[in-house]
Each structure stands twice: as structure tokens, then as C-alpha cells.
Design a protein around this motif. Sequence first.
Motif, PDB file in Angstrom:
ATOM      1  N   LEU A  67       5.620 -34.178 -14.957  1.00 22.98           N
ATOM      2  CA  LEU A  67       5.659 -32.731 -15.129  1.00 22.98           C
ATOM      3  C   LEU A  67       6.963 -32.323 -15.802  1.00 22.98           C
ATOM      4  N   ILE A  68       6.843 -31.417 -16.785  1.00 22.00           N
ATOM      5  CA  ILE A  68       8.026 -30.933 -17.500  1.00 22.00           C
ATOM      6  C   ILE A  68       7.932 -29.413 -17.638  1.00 22.00           C
ATOM      7  N   PRO A  69       8.999 -28.686 -17.278  1.00 21.31           N
ATOM      8  CA  PRO A  69       9.004 -27.232 -17.470  1.00 21.31           C
ATOM      9  C   PRO A  69       9.614 -26.860 -18.820  1.00 21.31           C
ATOM     10  N   ILE A  70       9.002 -25.926 -19.521  1.00 24.30           N
ATOM     11  CA  ILE A  70       9.555 -25.408 -20.769  1.00 24.30           C
ATOM     12  C   ILE A  70       9.429 -23.891 -20.739  1.00 24.30           C
ATOM     13  N   VAL A  71      10.171 -23.227 -21.616  1.00 23.95           N
ATOM     14  CA  VAL A  71      10.247 -21.762 -21.524  1.00 23.95           C
ATOM     15  C   VAL A  71       9.861 -21.055 -22.817  1.00 23.95           C
ATOM     16  N   SER A  72       9.027 -21.694 -23.639  1.00 23.38           N
ATOM     17  CA  SER A  72       8.655 -21.029 -24.884  1.00 23.38           C
ATOM     18  C   SER A  72       7.321 -21.542 -25.405  1.00 23.38           C
ATOM     19  N   PHE A  73       6.682 -20.711 -26.212  1.00 25.14           N
ATOM     20  CA  PHE A  73       5.505 -21.090 -26.977  1.00 25.14           C
ATOM     21  C   PHE A  73       5.958 -21.295 -28.418  1.00 25.14           C
ATOM     22  N   PRO A  74       5.213 -22.021 -29.271  1.00 26.81           N
ATOM     23  CA  PRO A  74       4.040 -22.811 -28.893  1.00 26.81           C
ATOM     24  C   PRO A  74       4.433 -24.173 -28.352  1.00 26.81           C
ATOM     25  N   ILE A  75       3.454 -24.846 -27.782  1.00 23.72           N
ATOM     26  CA  ILE A  75       3.682 -26.187 -27.255  1.00 23.72           C
ATOM     27  C   ILE A  75       3.119 -27.187 -28.254  1.00 23.72           C
ATOM     28  N   ALA A  76       3.961 -28.033 -28.765  1.00 23.20           N
ATOM     29  CA  ALA A  76       3.507 -29.010 -29.758  1.00 23.20           C
ATOM     30  C   ALA A  76       2.724 -30.129 -29.076  1.00 23.20           C
ATOM     31  N   ALA A  77       1.542 -30.387 -29.619  1.00 24.83           N
ATOM     32  CA  ALA A  77       0.733 -31.541 -29.189  1.00 24.83           C
ATOM     33  C   ALA A  77       0.513 -31.586 -27.683  1.00 24.83           C
ATOM     34  N   LEU A  78      -0.097 -30.543 -27.154  1.00 24.22           N
ATOM     35  CA  LEU A  78      -0.429 -30.523 -25.729  1.00 24.22           C
ATOM     36  C   LEU A  78      -1.610 -31.455 -25.491  1.00 24.22           C
ATOM     37  N   LYS A  79      -1.364 -32.557 -24.816  1.00 22.95           N
ATOM     38  CA  LYS A  79      -2.399 -33.572 -24.611  1.00 22.95           C
ATOM     39  C   LYS A  79      -3.160 -33.373 -23.309  1.00 22.95           C
ATOM     40  N   ASN A  80      -2.519 -32.735 -22.343  1.00 21.83           N
ATOM     41  CA  ASN A  80      -3.153 -32.487 -21.055  1.00 21.83           C
ATOM     42  C   ASN A  80      -3.048 -31.006 -20.723  1.00 21.83           C
ATOM     43  N   LYS A  81      -3.769 -30.609 -19.694  1.00 22.04           N
ATOM     44  CA  LYS A  81      -3.701 -29.209 -19.284  1.00 22.04           C
ATOM     45  C   LYS A  81      -2.298 -28.858 -18.818  1.00 22.04           C
ATOM     46  N   GLY A  82      -1.985 -27.592 -18.925  1.00 21.11           N
ATOM     47  CA  GLY A  82      -0.710 -27.098 -18.428  1.00 21.11           C
ATOM     48  C   GLY A  82      -0.934 -25.794 -17.694  1.00 21.11           C
ATOM     49  N   VAL A  83       0.115 -25.257 -17.100  1.00 21.84           N
ATOM     50  CA  VAL A  83       0.025 -23.961 -16.427  1.00 21.84           C
ATOM     51  C   VAL A  83       1.152 -23.073 -16.928  1.00 21.84           C
ATOM     52  N   TYR A  84       0.921 -21.769 -16.880  1.00 20.35           N
ATOM     53  CA  TYR A  84       1.951 -20.838 -17.332  1.00 20.35           C
ATOM     54  C   TYR A  84       2.213 -19.785 -16.269  1.00 20.35           C
ATOM     55  N   PHE A  85       3.435 -19.283 -16.285  1.00 19.31           N
ATOM     56  CA  PHE A  85       3.856 -18.190 -15.412  1.00 19.31           C
ATOM     57  C   PHE A  85       4.563 -17.176 -16.300  1.00 19.31           C
ATOM     58  N   VAL A  86       4.068 -15.954 -16.313  1.00 15.17           N
ATOM     59  CA  VAL A  86       4.635 -14.911 -17.163  1.00 15.17           C
ATOM     60  C   VAL A  86       5.022 -13.721 -16.291  1.00 15.17           C
TER      61      VAL A  86
END
Length: 273
Positions: A67-86
Motif C-alpha cells: 500500500l502506498i499513499p499519494i496526494v495527487s491525480f492522475p495516477i500513472a499506470a494504476l494496475k490494481n484498485k485504489g481508494v480515495y479520500f477527498v
Amino acid sequence: MEGASGSSNSDPRFEFLGSFVQKTLKLKPEKWHRLVTLEEHKAVMKEFFDNHSSLVLIIILTPSAQLIPIVSFPIAALKNKGVYFVKKNTIEVPREGCKDCLVVGDLATRTIDQLSCLVDEIFVPLLSNPDNHEGWPEMVAQDVQKQVHSLKSTVYQVQGQVSGQTVLPMPVGVDKCVQTAKELVVNAECSINLYLKSAIEGVVIKWATQVNDVMLETSSNAFNGGQNPVPSVEINFWNNRLKNLTYIYEQLRHERIRSMALILEFTDSAYYP
């Protein structure tokens, strides 16, 4: 080892994030625990909580199952599902009632799936709601609904193409077709909405073009560009064609389609066979 939510010093904000991530991504608690025990990742999430100008937090699962947290869009090459909190507002996320301050959801691996969800759950309900058309001229309201429906149909068709399926677009007012057909069965002289009839005829033309394109596909395309495909490519082509034609056939058997055919029949349409 810490509990299921893998909290950081029992901070309820981390517990909320951990619970949602584990449930949505179907992960074991150890995955979340590993994330919050790494100071660099923990700092990213804490920055999201405590900095009012940090509005988005995305947690993704890498191909290596980390698991890796990031704080911006877009996400390059998303291979698996992710979740977002806005954040709903530019505020610091409080320890108590943090879920009331956030909009949460999951990210699909394919952009078209995410777009489809956005169109279905936000654009269509918002722009198709008659309450939002107050004060609009009738022609404007009809045109907006037509454009929204066109957008929805286009997204569905592209989504189908990505999956190797031909999705037949529905006409504007498709939800009225079944009821109209029932009224025709009871009273063949009842009035028909000509706008609905015209919309049905329009999609019938599109269907004919789509089916024709499918029938014109040939396995010889695999040889384009000097390629030398193996025999399994030919087998896959015919298997995929069978699945696609079956999918088209199943769509044509739907009650909505039968209702459209009935409307065209009772109105002596040139597009009824």
C-alpha cells in the motif's frame, strides 16, 4: 501486532482510513499495519489530515502488493484498485467525526470504468432531474437531456468495446417504451409520442451499422503489419465473435427492445421489418 485497523497511536482518523481500505481492497490487517509503520507513508497521511490545503489522499495497491499513499491525480499506470479520500471543505480533518468531513470511494483500474461511474452517478442524475430544469425553456431542457443521454450511451459503447462487446445504444426516453407498448396492446389507436418514435428509428440505424461492422471483422486482420500469429489467435477470434454476437442477441431479446419493435409496428414505421 496491532489490531485490525492498524491505528497510529489510536488516532481514530487512521482507524477510519484503515477500516475502509481493508474492506474495499479486501486486504489483511497486516498490509495496513505495514503502511502506517513506515514513517514516510505515515507523514503523507498526517499531512493530509493536518494541512487544510491538502484536499486529496489516494491509497493504491502496487503490483508488489504494498500500500502506498499519494496526494495527487492522475495516477500513472494504476494496475490494481485504489481508494480515495477527498475533503468536503478546505479544513483540517478532526479526530472525532472525521468520516463526516470526507468523501470516500474506490478507483477502478480502467479510466473508462471510472468515467462510466461518474456519468451514471453524478452527471445523469444531476442533469436529468426535472427539478434542476426550472425556469428553462422546454427546448433547452429537452436538448440537455438528449446530450446527457448521448454521453451516457457513448461511454457505455466505449466501455463495451474495451471489453470486446458491442453495446447497443438506447433511445432518449427508453424508460417510456415499455409503458407505451402496453398501452398500444390495450388500445391500438392511442397517441404515440413522435419524438420517441423518431429516437427509436435513430438507434435502429445505429444498430444496423454496429452489427454490420461486427460481421465485417475478419481474422485476417491478425496478419496486418507483417505479423505471424499462432493458430490460437484464430481460435480466439472466433470465440470472441461468438461471445459478442451472443451478447448482441441477448440485448435484442430484452423487453425494452421488444417494446420498441411493437411501437414501430403499430406506427407503420419503415424501420420495422
